[in-house]
Design a protein around this motif. Structure first.
Motif, PDB file in Angstrom:
ATOM      1  N   ASN A  31     -51.962   2.478 -31.804  1.00  0.00           N
ATOM      2  CA  ASN A  31     -50.575   2.520 -31.327  1.00  0.00           C
ATOM      3  C   ASN A  31     -50.317   3.754 -30.470  1.00  0.00           C
ATOM      4  OD1 ASN A  31     -47.981   1.397 -31.198  1.00  0.00           O
ATOM      5  ND2 ASN A  31     -47.225   2.765 -32.784  1.00  0.00           N
ATOM      6  N   VAL A  32     -49.263   3.632 -29.640  1.00  0.00           N
ATOM      7  CA  VAL A  32     -48.812   4.723 -28.762  1.00  0.00           C
ATOM      8  C   VAL A  32     -47.310   4.871 -28.930  1.00  0.00           C
ATOM      9  CG1 VAL A  32     -48.825   5.629 -26.405  1.00  0.00           C
ATOM     10  CG2 VAL A  32     -50.397   3.786 -27.015  1.00  0.00           C
ATOM     11  N   THR A  34     -43.882   7.497 -27.562  1.00  0.00           N
ATOM     12  CA  THR A  34     -43.411   8.630 -26.766  1.00  0.00           C
ATOM     13  C   THR A  34     -42.777   9.642 -27.696  1.00  0.00           C
ATOM     14  OG1 THR A  34     -43.038   7.186 -24.898  1.00  0.00           O
ATOM     15  CG2 THR A  34     -41.819   9.270 -24.921  1.00  0.00           C
ATOM     16  N   ALA A  36     -40.928  13.662 -27.816  1.00  0.00           N
ATOM     17  CA  ALA A  36     -40.463  14.884 -27.148  1.00  0.00           C
ATOM     18  C   ALA A  36     -40.546  16.100 -28.071  1.00  0.00           C
ATOM     19  CB  ALA A  36     -39.011  14.700 -26.702  1.00  0.00           C
ATOM     20  N   TRP A  37     -40.449  15.867 -29.380  1.00  0.00           N
ATOM     21  CA  TRP A  37     -40.307  16.990 -30.320  1.00  0.00           C
ATOM     22  C   TRP A  37     -41.660  17.446 -30.837  1.00  0.00           C
ATOM     23  CZ3 TRP A  37     -35.681  14.937 -33.742  1.00  0.00           C
ATOM     24  CH2 TRP A  37     -34.558  14.813 -32.916  1.00  0.00           C
ATOM     25  N   ALA A  51     -42.551  15.959 -34.676  1.00  0.00           N
ATOM     26  CA  ALA A  51     -41.517  15.372 -35.532  1.00  0.00           C
ATOM     27  C   ALA A  51     -41.432  13.878 -35.241  1.00  0.00           C
ATOM     28  CB  ALA A  51     -40.174  16.041 -35.268  1.00  0.00           C
ATOM     29  N   VAL A  52     -41.766  13.071 -36.249  1.00  0.00           N
ATOM     30  CA  VAL A  52     -41.829  11.612 -36.065  1.00  0.00           C
ATOM     31  C   VAL A  52     -40.796  10.937 -36.974  1.00  0.00           C
ATOM     32  CG1 VAL A  52     -43.300   9.563 -36.221  1.00  0.00           C
ATOM     33  CG2 VAL A  52     -44.295  11.759 -35.509  1.00  0.00           C
ATOM     34  N   SER A  53     -39.975  10.075 -36.390  1.00  0.00           N
ATOM     35  CA  SER A  53     -38.968   9.346 -37.153  1.00  0.00           C
ATOM     36  C   SER A  53     -39.618   8.481 -38.232  1.00  0.00           C
ATOM     37  CB  SER A  53     -38.163   8.451 -36.202  1.00  0.00           C
ATOM     38  OG  SER A  53     -37.458   7.488 -36.942  1.00  0.00           O
ATOM     39  N   PHE A  57     -43.328   2.893 -36.387  1.00  0.00           N
ATOM     40  CA  PHE A  57     -44.617   2.377 -36.866  1.00  0.00           C
ATOM     41  C   PHE A  57     -45.621   3.524 -36.925  1.00  0.00           C
ATOM     42  CE2 PHE A  57     -48.473  -0.427 -35.909  1.00  0.00           C
ATOM     43  CZ  PHE A  57     -48.575  -0.872 -37.213  1.00  0.00           C
ATOM     44  N   CYS A  84     -43.111   3.032 -23.820  1.00  0.00           N
ATOM     45  CA  CYS A  84     -43.706   3.367 -25.131  1.00  0.00           C
ATOM     46  C   CYS A  84     -42.675   3.976 -26.075  1.00  0.00           C
ATOM     47  CB  CYS A  84     -44.887   4.325 -24.952  1.00  0.00           C
ATOM     48  SG  CYS A  84     -46.315   3.542 -24.186  1.00  0.00           S
ATOM     49  N   GLY A  85     -41.556   4.435 -25.506  1.00  0.00           N
ATOM     50  CA  GLY A  85     -40.498   5.025 -26.310  1.00  0.00           C
ATOM     51  C   GLY A  85     -39.386   4.047 -26.645  1.00  0.00           C
ATOM     52  N   THR A  87     -40.275   0.516 -27.399  1.00  0.00           N
ATOM     53  CA  THR A  87     -40.854  -0.663 -28.051  1.00  0.00           C
ATOM     54  C   THR A  87     -41.615  -0.176 -29.281  1.00  0.00           C
ATOM     55  OG1 THR A  87     -42.769  -0.388 -26.608  1.00  0.00           O
ATOM     56  CG2 THR A  87     -41.181  -2.068 -25.971  1.00  0.00           C
ATOM     57  N   GLY A  89     -44.892  -0.589 -31.952  1.00  0.00           N
ATOM     58  CA  GLY A  89     -46.236  -1.122 -32.183  1.00  0.00           C
ATOM     59  C   GLY A  89     -46.275  -2.164 -33.283  1.00  0.00           C
ATOM     60  N   ARG A  90     -45.188  -2.287 -34.023  1.00  0.00           N
ATOM     61  CA  ARG A  90     -45.147  -3.339 -35.060  1.00  0.00           C
ATOM     62  C   ARG A  90     -45.265  -4.723 -34.421  1.00  0.00           C
ATOM     63  NH1 ARG A  90     -41.151   0.009 -37.242  1.00  0.00           N
ATOM     64  NH2 ARG A  90     -41.897   1.019 -39.121  1.00  0.00           N
ATOM     65  N   HIS A 133     -36.685  12.450 -40.064  1.00  0.00           N
ATOM     66  CA  HIS A 133     -37.990  12.666 -39.433  1.00  0.00           C
ATOM     67  C   HIS A 133     -38.925  13.402 -40.404  1.00  0.00           C
ATOM     68  CE1 HIS A 133     -35.972  11.534 -35.788  1.00  0.00           C
ATOM     69  NE2 HIS A 133     -36.999  11.826 -35.010  1.00  0.00           N
ATOM     70  N   PHE A 170     -34.421  12.766 -17.100  1.00  0.00           N
ATOM     71  CA  PHE A 170     -35.778  13.314 -17.175  1.00  0.00           C
ATOM     72  C   PHE A 170     -35.964  14.356 -16.080  1.00  0.00           C
ATOM     73  CE2 PHE A 170     -35.856   9.268 -19.239  1.00  0.00           C
ATOM     74  CZ  PHE A 170     -36.733   9.430 -20.295  1.00  0.00           C
TER      75      PHE A 170
HETATM   76  C1  LIG Z   1     -38.114  10.228 -23.919  1.00  0.00           C
HETATM   77  C2  LIG Z   1     -38.294   9.842 -25.361  1.00  0.00           C
HETATM   78  C3  LIG Z   1     -38.577  10.816 -26.313  1.00  0.00           C
HETATM   79  C4  LIG Z   1     -38.755  10.464 -27.674  1.00  0.00           C
HETATM   80  N1  LIG Z   1     -39.030  11.441 -28.582  1.00  0.00           N
HETATM   81  C5  LIG Z   1     -39.211  11.104 -29.882  1.00  0.00           C
HETATM   82  C6  LIG Z   1     -39.547  12.113 -30.839  1.00  0.00           C
HETATM   83  O1  LIG Z   1     -39.692  13.291 -30.542  1.00  0.00           O
HETATM   84  N2  LIG Z   1     -39.707  11.708 -32.143  1.00  0.00           N
HETATM   85  C7  LIG Z   1     -39.547  10.391 -32.523  1.00  0.00           C
HETATM   86  O2  LIG Z   1     -39.698  10.081 -33.714  1.00  0.00           O
HETATM   87  N3  LIG Z   1     -39.230   9.431 -31.632  1.00  0.00           N
HETATM   88  C8  LIG Z   1     -39.078   9.757 -30.319  1.00  0.00           C
HETATM   89  N4  LIG Z   1     -38.799   8.790 -29.408  1.00  0.00           N
HETATM   90  C9  LIG Z   1     -38.609   7.393 -29.868  1.00  0.00           C
HETATM   91  C10 LIG Z   1     -39.929   6.644 -30.122  1.00  0.00           C
HETATM   92  O3  LIG Z   1     -40.823   6.802 -29.045  1.00  0.00           O
HETATM   93  C11 LIG Z   1     -39.597   5.145 -30.318  1.00  0.00           C
HETATM   94  O4  LIG Z   1     -38.837   5.005 -31.505  1.00  0.00           O
HETATM   95  C12 LIG Z   1     -40.808   4.249 -30.353  1.00  0.00           C
HETATM   96  O5  LIG Z   1     -40.376   2.925 -30.178  1.00  0.00           O
HETATM   97  C13 LIG Z   1     -41.618   4.353 -31.636  1.00  0.00           C
HETATM   98  O6  LIG Z   1     -42.724   3.498 -31.511  1.00  0.00           O
HETATM   99  P1  LIG Z   1     -43.560   2.943 -32.771  1.00  0.00           P
HETATM  100  O7  LIG Z   1     -42.616   2.175 -33.643  1.00  0.00           O
HETATM  101  O8  LIG Z   1     -44.584   2.066 -32.119  1.00  0.00           O
HETATM  102  O9  LIG Z   1     -44.145   4.129 -33.454  1.00  0.00           O
HETATM  103  C14 LIG Z   1     -38.634   9.114 -28.052  1.00  0.00           C
HETATM  104  C15 LIG Z   1     -38.345   8.116 -27.090  1.00  0.00           C
HETATM  105  C16 LIG Z   1     -38.200   8.488 -25.768  1.00  0.00           C
HETATM  106  C17 LIG Z   1     -37.916   7.408 -24.738  1.00  0.00           C
END
Ligand SMILES: Cc1cc2nc3c(=O)[nH]c(=O)nc-3n(C[C@H](O)[C@H](O)[C@H](O)COP(=O)(O)O)c2cc1C
Length: 176
Positions: A31-32, A34, A36-37, A51-53, A57, A84-85, A87, A89-90, A133, A170
């Motif tokens: 999976n990929v 996006t 920022a943190w 920092a990942v929510s 996925f 990628c930010g 959508t 990966g689920r 997160h 951006f």
């Molecule tokens: C510009 C941008 C920055 C993002 N930064 C974060 C971040 O720092 N942490 C995070 O948890 N999600 C961040 N996201 C949201 C995730 O990329 C998004 O929820 C993504 O769909 C997760 O994919 P996954 O479910 O395949 O893991 C960001 C999205 C964008 C567009």
């Protein structure tokens, strides 16, 4: 004259680390996402936090395997970064759907992204529960970059990184 700013917006003052395409692998899936943190966390040993929510996925995959890769896109990948930010990966294979090519890592099982100019392979050494997160603290095990990109500091004239200011805004950086 300064004005009061809502606290939820305060993070936007420091939101704009270089955008990352973070890769993970577990459950037979690559999976990929996006991100920022991110931040370096130690000077002596190469430790970096992301920092990942908990809804992502990616969170499940890193929690299961304890590994991830930080891939650095330049401005040519802005649309991919947005896709990628937005959508998950689920239900989407983001590598094949968005034209990303996997490269084999050497120190972890997670793939690198060929289209990114640099990548860092990391192993999770700690986690911090931050509410919605999780801060995954990773020890960097290997770093690769396109030749010449990192001769001294990062050459942003050749590889302009992407930065998110919030909403749909951006930026790229430039040298003073
Ligand atoms: C510009 C941008 C920055 C993002 N930064 C974060 C971040 O720092 N942490 C995070 O948890 N999600 C961040 N996201 C949201 C995730 O990329 C998004 O929820 C993504 O769909 C997760 O994919 P996954 O479910 O395949 O893991 C960001 C999205 C964008 C567009």
């Amino acid at each position: 004259m300064k004005e009061e700013i809502d606290l939820w917006k305060a993070r936007r003052l420091i939101n704009h680390s270089p955008l990352i395409l973070l890769t993970s692998r577990a459950k037979g899936r690559d999976n990929v996402m996006t991100l920022a943190w991110s931040t370096p966390l130690a000077h002596g040993s190469p430790v970096i936090g992301v920092a990942v929510s908990k809804n992502c996925f990616t969170h499940e995959l890193i929690s299961e395997r304890g590994e991830f890769v930080i891939n650095i896109p330049d401005k040519g990948l802005l649309e991919t970064v947005k896709l990628c930010g937005s959508t998950s990966g689920r239900d989407t294979d983001k590598f094949s759907s968005f034209g990303l090519t996997k490269e084999q890592a050497q120190r972890v099982s997670v793939p690198l992204i060929k289209e990114c100019f640099a990548s860092i392979e990391l192993r999770v050494i700690n986690t911090v529960d931050c509410g919605d997160h999780t801060l995954f603290v990773g020890e960097a095990l290997r770093c690769v970059a396109v030749k010449g990109a990192m001769d001294t500091t990062l050459d942003i004239s050749r590889h302009p990184t992407l930065h998110h200011l919030g909403e749909d805004v951006f930026a790229v950086t430039r040298l003073l």
